[in-house]
Design an enzyme around this catalytic site. Structure first.
Site, PDB file in Angstrom:
ATOM      1  N   LYS A 168       7.177  -8.404 -12.973  1.00 26.88           N
ATOM      2  CA  LYS A 168       6.892  -9.819 -13.150  1.00 26.88           C
ATOM      3  C   LYS A 168       7.833 -10.601 -12.227  1.00 26.88           C
ATOM      4  CE  LYS A 168       7.392 -13.742 -15.029  1.00 26.88           C
ATOM      5  NZ  LYS A 168       7.703 -14.946 -14.186  1.00 26.88           N
TER       6      LYS A 168
ATOM      7  N   GLU B 246      21.114  -8.405 -15.451  1.00 29.19           N
ATOM      8  CA  GLU B 246      22.043  -9.054 -14.531  1.00 29.19           C
ATOM      9  C   GLU B 246      21.806 -10.549 -14.632  1.00 29.19           C
ATOM     10  OE1 GLU B 246      22.866 -10.519 -10.254  1.00 29.19           O
ATOM     11  OE2 GLU B 246      21.631  -8.701 -10.236  1.00 29.19           O
TER      12      GLU B 246
ATOM     13  N   CYS C 187      23.460 -14.981  -6.680  1.00 28.11           N
ATOM     14  CA  CYS C 187      24.280 -14.823  -7.885  1.00 28.11           C
ATOM     15  C   CYS C 187      25.723 -14.486  -7.548  1.00 28.11           C
ATOM     16  CB  CYS C 187      23.675 -13.761  -8.792  1.00 28.11           C
ATOM     17  SG  CYS C 187      23.504 -12.135  -8.008  1.00 28.11           S
TER      18      CYS C 187
ATOM     19  N   GLU D 109      26.968 -22.740 -14.255  1.00 33.44           N
ATOM     20  CA  GLU D 109      26.403 -22.241 -13.004  1.00 33.44           C
ATOM     21  C   GLU D 109      25.518 -23.316 -12.366  1.00 33.44           C
ATOM     22  OE1 GLU D 109      24.444 -18.093 -11.487  1.00 33.44           O
ATOM     23  OE2 GLU D 109      23.525 -19.027 -13.244  1.00 33.44           O
TER      24      GLU D 109
END
Length: 484
Positions: free
Chosen positions: A176, A251, A285, A387
């Site tokens: 996906k 992750e 990331c 973040e």
């Protein structure tokens, strides 16, 4: 305007249309470049069913046969590298040179790496310590059907990082990709057809997480889930699957720090930090979003760093001189701008740098954010704890080792970090104290695919790479034999 593609699901080796489609925009021009299948729960069920039916045969394939398919897939991607690079650039907004030289080649390498890894063995063999007539050994079996969920920032790079080990170790999968960047995943389906990969081994369903993603992660025939994306979604997956016997590898987000000591070689440090803060518009990331600079060199560092940032050209991703393209979407642009506005409201010093391409400036189109440096930030500020995932970096001074380690670790995240010092003793000493999955010393993004990759705290659960990905996609079994 280029022709608009239609990206259909790929189930059991065939393309499958859906009733509804999502619009995918070029983040530089804001033009529609593709219609992406808006899959339903029924589409998810069909894909899992196809993977389940393909599993018995695929899991019994010899390693040599699976290696053949992995290398064939790698060859086909490499032969179409330019097409993949151009599609990735227009779909995600990253500079074409970055897709061409780093990300698509890495997708090729992912398949070749795990093809090579598959020839290695981790079987163990031992004689029983208290029963001399008993010999034990271990063997690994593919765990079944895996759901692979990949993000929008490195679309093909991270999708293939999951597919390659999954099928190498004998699992079948349903993928996906992000609905924001599905074009290269759609192209990958044709690669599987041309490689003559058996139907059902890899299936792709497109659409939004709350509908098709939710149906996939809670499907009772799914045995493993590998996810890369936001912390909130990762924890949702963990909670939604808590009652299911499913293996998970997550992750998640990062708020990565860089520590620059007064003995650091700034001539080596600055060019690397420029990349670690602003590569792919900060949408990696592993990007560095917090810089802690020892006070003795803080002013010198700041002057030189901002001078470097001011050289960054922001503009058309197809221009080889462009260092930063747009961010991925209007929604993400708005999110980043809210953080920058928060800095202004808090009285932080905001330095907007870089060079905007004149043609882009005149067109007033595209989701562009200039590289931004924020100073005088409190450690408790959302700018330092949340973040942002954009071309924004906060820079603050520190005095001592103990002080900076306490401040660096005072965050919910723990994905990676970097240390800059000429003292090897200090480097090793502090690397052990940083609460994160990866520490780079005098460098950044020094990835070795044989090393474990993942985070701690809110940055993830589990590790991938080799042999660590094998733990995600296989079950280990002990066999004891009485030879008396």
């Amino acid at each position: 305007m280029a022709s608009v593609q239609r990206i259909n699901n790929f189930i059991n080796g065939k393309y499958a249309s859906t009733e509804n489609y999502l619009e995918s925009l070029n983040p530089c021009t804001e033009e529609i470049i593709a219609h992406i299948a808006d899959s339903t729960e029924d589409d998810a069920k069909l894909a899992v069913q196809a993977a389940r039916q393909a599993f018995p045969s695929w899991s019994r394939q010899t390693a040599a046969k699976r290696i053949h398919y992995l290398n064939r897939i790698a060859d086909l991607i490499e032969a179409r590298l330019e097409d993949f690079a151009r599609a990735e650039s227009s779909d995600q907004g990253k500079p074409l040179w970055l897709a061409r030289t780093v990300e698509i080649p890495r997708a090729v390498d992912n398949f070749r790496f795990f093809a090579t890894a598959l020839s290695q063995s981790r079987e163990s063999f031992t004689q029983h310590t208290s029963a001399p007539n008993v010999i034990s050994y271990t063997t690994r079996s593919p765990c079944g059907v895996a759901v692979l969920i990949s993000p929008w920032n490195l679309p093909l790079y991270l999708l293939t990082w999951k597919i390659a080990p999954c099928i190498a170790f004998g699992c079948t999968c349903v993928c996906k990709p992000s609905e924001f960047t599905s074009v290269t995943a759609g192209m990958l389906a044709q690669v599987f057809i041309d490689a003559e990969l058996p139907p059902g081994v890899v299936n792709l369903v497109f659409g939004v997480g709350p509908r098709v993603g939710q149906a996939l992660i809670t499907h009772p025939d799914v045995n493993a889930i590998s996810f890369t994306g936001s912390t909130a979604t990762g924890y949702h997956i963990k909670k939604a699957t808590s009652h299911l016997p499913v293996k998970i590898s997550l992750e998640m987000g990062g708020k990565n720090s860089g520590i620059i000591f007064n003995d650091a070689d700034l001539s080596k440090c600055l060019p690397v930090l420029l990349r670690s803060c602003f590569l792919n518009s900060g949408q990696i990331c592993l990007c560095t979003s917090r810089l802690y600079v020892q006070r003795e060199i803080y002013d010198e560092f700041l002057k030189k760093f901002i001078a470097e940032v001011n050289t960054l050209k922001v503009g058309d991703p197809s221009d080889d001189s462009t260092k930063m393209g747009p961010v991925v979407s209007k929604e993400h642009q708005n999110k980043i701008e809210k953080y920058i506005e928060l800095a202004r409201q808090n009285g932080n010093k905001v330095i907007v740098a870089g060079i905007m391409d004149e043609n882009i400036k005149k067109s007033s189109r595209g989701y562009f954010i200039m590289p931004t440096v924020i100073l005088n930030v409190d450690d408790e500020s959302k700018l330092m704890t949340e973040e942002i995932f954009g071309p924004v970096v906060c820079i603050v001074p520190f005095d001592t080792e103990d002080e900076v380690m306490e401040r660096v670790n005072k965050t919910q995240y723990g994905l990676c970090g970097c240390l800059w010092t000429e003292s090897i003793g200090r480097a090793h000493r502090l690397a052990t104290r940083m609460e994160c999955g990866t520490v780079w010393i005098n460098g950044w993004m020094l990835r070795d695919l044989r090393m474990p990759f993942g985070g701690v705290k809110d940055s993830g659960v589990g590790r991938e790479g080799y042999p660590y990905s094998e733990d995600v996609f296989t079950e280990i079994k002990t066999v004891g034999i009485n030879i008396a």
